[in-house]
Design a protein around this motif. Structure first.
Motif, PDB file in Angstrom:
ATOM      1  N   LEU A 177       0.709  -1.257   0.030  1.00 57.92           N
ATOM      2  CA  LEU A 177       0.181   0.066  -0.152  1.00 57.92           C
ATOM      3  C   LEU A 177       0.906   1.196  -0.068  1.00 57.92           C
ATOM      4  O   LEU A 177       1.623   1.499   0.751  1.00 57.92           O
ATOM      5  CB  LEU A 177      -0.801   0.179   1.212  1.00 57.92           C
ATOM      6  N   ALA A 178       0.683   2.084  -1.085  1.00 56.27           N
ATOM      7  CA  ALA A 178       1.530   3.305  -1.053  1.00 56.27           C
ATOM      8  C   ALA A 178       0.588   4.500  -0.647  1.00 56.27           C
ATOM      9  O   ALA A 178      -0.464   4.551  -1.299  1.00 56.27           O
ATOM     10  CB  ALA A 178       1.929   3.651  -2.563  1.00 56.27           C
ATOM     11  N   PRO A 186       0.858   2.296  11.174  1.00 51.59           N
ATOM     12  CA  PRO A 186       1.693   1.000  11.574  1.00 51.59           C
ATOM     13  C   PRO A 186       2.365   0.384  10.373  1.00 51.59           C
ATOM     14  O   PRO A 186       1.943   0.982   9.244  1.00 51.59           O
ATOM     15  CB  PRO A 186       0.613  -0.058  12.040  1.00 51.59           C
ATOM     16  N   SER A 187       3.273  -0.312  10.616  1.00 48.98           N
ATOM     17  CA  SER A 187       4.311  -0.963   9.325  1.00 48.98           C
ATOM     18  C   SER A 187       3.130  -1.823   8.530  1.00 48.98           C
ATOM     19  O   SER A 187       3.214  -2.015   7.131  1.00 48.98           O
ATOM     20  CB  SER A 187       5.304  -1.652   9.766  1.00 48.98           C
ATOM     21  N   ASP A 188       2.106  -2.609   9.089  1.00 51.18           N
ATOM     22  CA  ASP A 188       1.234  -3.412   8.541  1.00 51.18           C
ATOM     23  C   ASP A 188      -0.092  -2.627   8.822  1.00 51.18           C
ATOM     24  O   ASP A 188      -0.480  -2.014   9.773  1.00 51.18           O
ATOM     25  CB  ASP A 188       1.124  -4.636   9.176  1.00 51.18           C
ATOM     26  N   LEU A 265       0.485  -5.448   3.700  1.00 55.28           N
ATOM     27  CA  LEU A 265      -1.116  -5.718   3.978  1.00 55.28           C
ATOM     28  C   LEU A 265      -1.110  -6.818   4.977  1.00 55.28           C
ATOM     29  O   LEU A 265      -0.235  -7.767   5.030  1.00 55.28           O
ATOM     30  CB  LEU A 265      -1.759  -5.999   2.614  1.00 55.28           C
ATOM     31  N   THR A 266      -2.130  -6.761   6.066  1.00 52.99           N
ATOM     32  CA  THR A 266      -2.376  -7.577   6.926  1.00 52.99           C
ATOM     33  C   THR A 266      -3.023  -8.935   6.259  1.00 52.99           C
ATOM     34  O   THR A 266      -2.890 -10.102   6.830  1.00 52.99           O
ATOM     35  CB  THR A 266      -3.168  -7.211   8.089  1.00 52.99           C
ATOM     36  N   VAL A 267      -3.505  -8.647   5.130  1.00 51.11           N
ATOM     37  CA  VAL A 267      -4.166  -9.704   4.469  1.00 51.11           C
ATOM     38  C   VAL A 267      -3.380  -9.519   2.980  1.00 51.11           C
ATOM     39  O   VAL A 267      -3.769  -8.919   2.066  1.00 51.11           O
ATOM     40  CB  VAL A 267      -5.633  -9.580   4.045  1.00 51.11           C
ATOM     41  N   ALA A 304      12.300 -12.346  -1.336  1.00 51.19           N
ATOM     42  CA  ALA A 304      10.827 -13.230  -1.276  1.00 51.19           C
ATOM     43  C   ALA A 304       9.852 -12.208  -0.723  1.00 51.19           C
ATOM     44  O   ALA A 304      10.018 -11.351   0.021  1.00 51.19           O
ATOM     45  CB  ALA A 304      11.362 -14.111  -0.218  1.00 51.19           C
ATOM     46  N   PRO A 305       8.721 -12.423  -1.045  1.00 50.50           N
ATOM     47  CA  PRO A 305       7.459 -11.587  -0.736  1.00 50.50           C
ATOM     48  C   PRO A 305       7.167 -11.984   0.638  1.00 50.50           C
ATOM     49  O   PRO A 305       7.550 -13.018   1.330  1.00 50.50           O
ATOM     50  CB  PRO A 305       6.443 -12.237  -1.716  1.00 50.50           C
ATOM     51  N   ILE A 306       6.496 -10.955   1.272  1.00 51.23           N
ATOM     52  CA  ILE A 306       6.235 -10.808   2.678  1.00 51.23           C
ATOM     53  C   ILE A 306       4.720 -11.462   2.541  1.00 51.23           C
ATOM     54  O   ILE A 306       3.945 -11.083   2.113  1.00 51.23           O
ATOM     55  CB  ILE A 306       6.010  -9.428   3.285  1.00 51.23           C
TER      56      ILE A 306
END
Length: 312
Positions: A177-178, A186-188, A265-267, A304-306
């Motif tokens: 998310l930009a 928060p970071s997430d 993103l949390t999801v 590697a993706p988060i």
């Protein structure tokens, strides 16, 4: 009893099913329209069946025509595969390969691979680049206009694969998310928290646009779109200007504008990058060399993706 069918005529029939007009077939195969018409008429006489019928300004195929066209496509592909394999056995295959790639992967993975090929001429292969979105590159690949296509799909928007093409994974990118930088965020983040925000999105003809719609939909809202753009650098510039927020895959962030922050993103949403070839090209040693170099570049350039869960 039917004599041995002419592969050239079967290919014309297959192209007619794909393109819809004699003129388009003639242009694609570098023939004259009367010549194509004569060959198709001769094929109808040889099989003793009507293969085409007029539907307005287009010619459509009868059931018999569609059956023969299907066999024609298969035979052309098999012949091309046999020719490629003979070349590969004889000389290890070398030459120039046309690559279609969407902008963010073209400026990163393809550019890196190009540099390696330039620095190692003994590899014996070259590439040419045509910038295309997957919506255009995959049809171009199927039509033989390019040899390799770099495509993508999203974890919330699976790709529709063609049975006549060979697809291999290349990289997985985190979608961020930009937004304007805010130390209190928060970071997430949860997308639901941006239900009332303005959104800057990719062009609606792209799968990236549908990815945003689905991600927001799963969060319980429809994004309020204030801008669409075909270039992610434009999207990020608009975010920096305060126009709204956006979802951006990793490789699209060439340079992050001042005042913009990227949050996970949390999801999670992940973009899966793939390399796609025709079956005949996949057997070519020169193409295999290029695919290996693309994979090596991707491994070095794409972290590697988060939170991906390795769902590819």
């Amino acid at each position: 009893m039917v004599d041995v069918l002419d592969l050239r005529k079967l290919r014309m029939l297959a192209e007619l099913e794909r393109l819809g007009t004699i003129a388009a077939v003639a242009q694609t195969l570098h023939l004259t329209a009367p010549g194509v018409s004569m060959q198709l008429a001769a094929l109808e006489r040889e099989v003793g069946l009507s293969l085409t019928e007029r539907n307005g300004r287009r010619l459509t195929l009868t059931p018999a025509g569609r059956l023969l066209a299907s066999h024609g496509r298969s035979l052309v592909e098999m012949l091309s595969l046999a020719e490629m394999e003979v070349i590969a056995l004889q000389e290890g295959s070398a030459g120039t390969y046309r690559v279609a790639a969407f902008p963010s992967i073209a400026r990163s993975i393809v550019a890196d691979t190009w540099a390696i090929l330039r620095e190692n001429p003994e590899l014996g292969v070259r590439i040419e680049l045509i910038e295309m979105e997957p919506e255009d590159s995959l049809p171009a690949l199927a039509a033989g206009e390019v040899d390799i296509a770099l495509s993508h799909s999203y974890s919330n928007l699976p790709a529709t694969l063609s049975p006549n093409l060979v697809t291999a994974p290349l990289a997985s990118e985190t979608v961020w998310l930009a937004s304007r930088a805010d130390p209190s965020d928060p970071s997430d983040v949860e997308l639901a928290g941006y239900a009332t925000a303005d959104w800057v999105v990719p062009h609606r003809n792209w799968s990236c646009y549908e990815m945003v719609q689905r991600a927001c939909g799963l969060a319980g809202f429809t994004p309020r779109i204030v801008a669409e753009a075909t270039d992610f650098s434009v999207i990020l510039a608009l975010v920096a200007a305060g126009a709204g927020v956006a979802l951006v895959p990793q490789l699209t962030v060439g340079q992050l504008p001042a005042g913009v922050t990227l949050r996970s993103l949390t999801v999670p949403v992940v973009r899966y990058d793939t390399v796609v070839t025709r079956q005949a090209t996949a057997a070519d040693l020169g193409a295999q060399r290029i695919l290996a170099l693309l994979a090596d570049s991707a491994g070095r350039l794409v972290p590697a993706p988060i939170g991906s869960g390795d769902g590819h």
